[in-house]
Design a protein around this motif. Structure first.
Motif, mmCIF file in Angstrom:
data_model
loop_
_atom_site.group_PDB
_atom_site.id
_atom_site.type_symbol
_atom_site.label_atom_id
_atom_site.label_comp_id
_atom_site.label_asym_id
_atom_site.label_seq_id
_atom_site.Cartn_x
_atom_site.Cartn_y
_atom_site.Cartn_z
ATOM 1 N N LEU A 143 11.463 -1.881 1.210
ATOM 2 C CA LEU A 143 10.501 -1.691 2.292
ATOM 3 C C LEU A 143 9.540 -0.557 1.951
ATOM 4 O O LEU A 143 8.323 -0.664 2.157
ATOM 5 N N ALA A 145 8.765 0.430 -1.001
ATOM 6 C CA ALA A 145 7.900 -0.056 -2.084
ATOM 7 C C ALA A 145 6.786 -0.940 -1.537
ATOM 8 O O ALA A 145 5.642 -0.870 -2.011
ATOM 9 N N SER A 146 7.102 -1.763 -0.558
ATOM 10 C CA SER A 146 6.081 -2.674 -0.030
ATOM 11 C C SER A 146 4.909 -1.898 0.560
ATOM 12 O O SER A 146 3.742 -2.253 0.353
ATOM 13 N N GLN A 147 5.192 -0.814 1.281
ATOM 14 C CA GLN A 147 4.093 -0.036 1.866
ATOM 15 C C GLN A 147 3.376 0.816 0.822
ATOM 16 O O GLN A 147 2.151 0.925 0.826
ATOM 17 N N LEU A 149 3.219 0.324 -2.525
ATOM 18 C CA LEU A 149 2.458 -0.520 -3.447
ATOM 19 C C LEU A 149 1.254 -1.139 -2.749
ATOM 20 O O LEU A 149 0.190 -1.297 -3.350
ATOM 21 N N GLY A 150 1.428 -1.500 -1.483
ATOM 22 C CA GLY A 150 0.309 -2.054 -0.731
ATOM 23 C C GLY A 150 -0.822 -1.050 -0.591
ATOM 24 O O GLY A 150 -2.002 -1.399 -0.732
#
Lengths: 190, 190
Positions: A143, A145-147, A149-150
DNA sequence: GTCTATAATTCGATAGAC
DNA sequence: GTCTATCGAATTATAGAC
């Protein structure tokens, strides 16, 4: 590492690597050509092949990323999210390997696998030190990483208008509480 | 649109477009070749050129994305984040154009510009209907995009292990409050 | 409308002289 | 160690026969 006596060609190797990082970061894996990398480094394209064998191994060397994550247990537990956000922002503001990995990972399978490894070996262990149940560390790290990297995608790769112009402190202020929740919330709905 | 009498070759055009979406989504802009797209569509590569002129215009047609965003003002104001998250998850679970745009946007400048346009014309107006101060809509939309695109990147492009296996409802539950904060929080620190 | 043939580049990688 | 020359493959794109 840095085994034995320093070879005379280490400077050339470093120049190749620096040029490779810039090209891979700016154009991705397929469009970054060995010829262009060699030209940037001011050497002959053949040297790149001689030192790194082939394009894949050159990329692997260029995308050897160390996140340099800080010790999140040292400091106020309610600010780990903000500190983590600030770290990533500062780390990427003038560092190409991560952008290279992100851009290349979108189209190159080997690059995607490498990202997977970096998260598993570097991010997950740090997340495990601050989250309530260490067995949830992989999910919470994903989770985070998702924010992260986004945000990197919007700010450095796609360069989406409002996001690129935002001061780093503002981005940190917005992402901090999000990461805090992903790291420590006992329940998603908080 | 759908101007005038339907041409006899519309079926071929549609087949090309469908194959192009799959290839661009799976391999990105550079690695997706016109030859492979034509082979998938069961036609001659020359036909692709005849119908779409060149590779760039073919991609433009394949990446013409409609987010189909719902009316966020219809429903509980404290659940706009969760509803928006659920919409994106459901929209992407079986729809390739967005993945194509995301993968290609990492290395192709035209694709990145196209994403910029989609956010400005489709996401920003919807965000403006639910955020406290409409003048902040571009910034809030960018924050929403960073989390949504990051999640799509991890789940569909990079296929990071824990994130890909998570049930869609769990992802929605985690992202919902994040988007809610980006959309409506009066201050970043909440 | 459809296909064959091919032009014109460009790339990664190799062989071999010096 | 360094460079010239080049191979073999792949690509987009075009010309033209049927």
């Amino acid at each position: 590492m840095t085994h034995g006596k320093p070879r005379r060609s280490d400077a050339t190797r470093a120049a190749i690597l620096a040029a490779a990082r810039e090209r891979f970061a700016a154009e991705g894996y397929e469009r970054a050509t060995i010829r262009a990398i060699a030209a940037d480094a001011g050497i002959d394209p053949t040297m790149v092949m001689r030192y790194y064998g082939n394009k894949e191994r050159l990329f692997a060397a260029a995308a050897d990323v160390d996140l340099r994550l800080p010790d999140l247990t040292a400091g106020p537990p309610d600010q780990v999210g903000t500190r983590l956000a600030r770290h990533f922002l500062a780390r990427w503001e003038h560092d190409e390997p991560m952008a290279a990995l992100l851009r290349a990972g979108a189209t190159n399978e080997a690059a995607a696998q490498r990202m997977h490894g970096i998260l598993a070996t570097q991010l997950v262990p740090v997340v495990a030190t601050v989250c309530p149940d260490p067995s949830q560390a992989p999910t919470r790290a994903a989770l985070v990483a998702s924010q992260v990297l986004g945000a990197a995608l919007c700010r450095y790769v796609l360069r989406l208008s409002p996001f690129t112009e935002m001061p780093a402190e503002d981005v940190t202020a917005w992402l901090g509480p999000t990461l805090q929740r992903y790291l420590t919330a006992l329940d998603p709905m908080v």
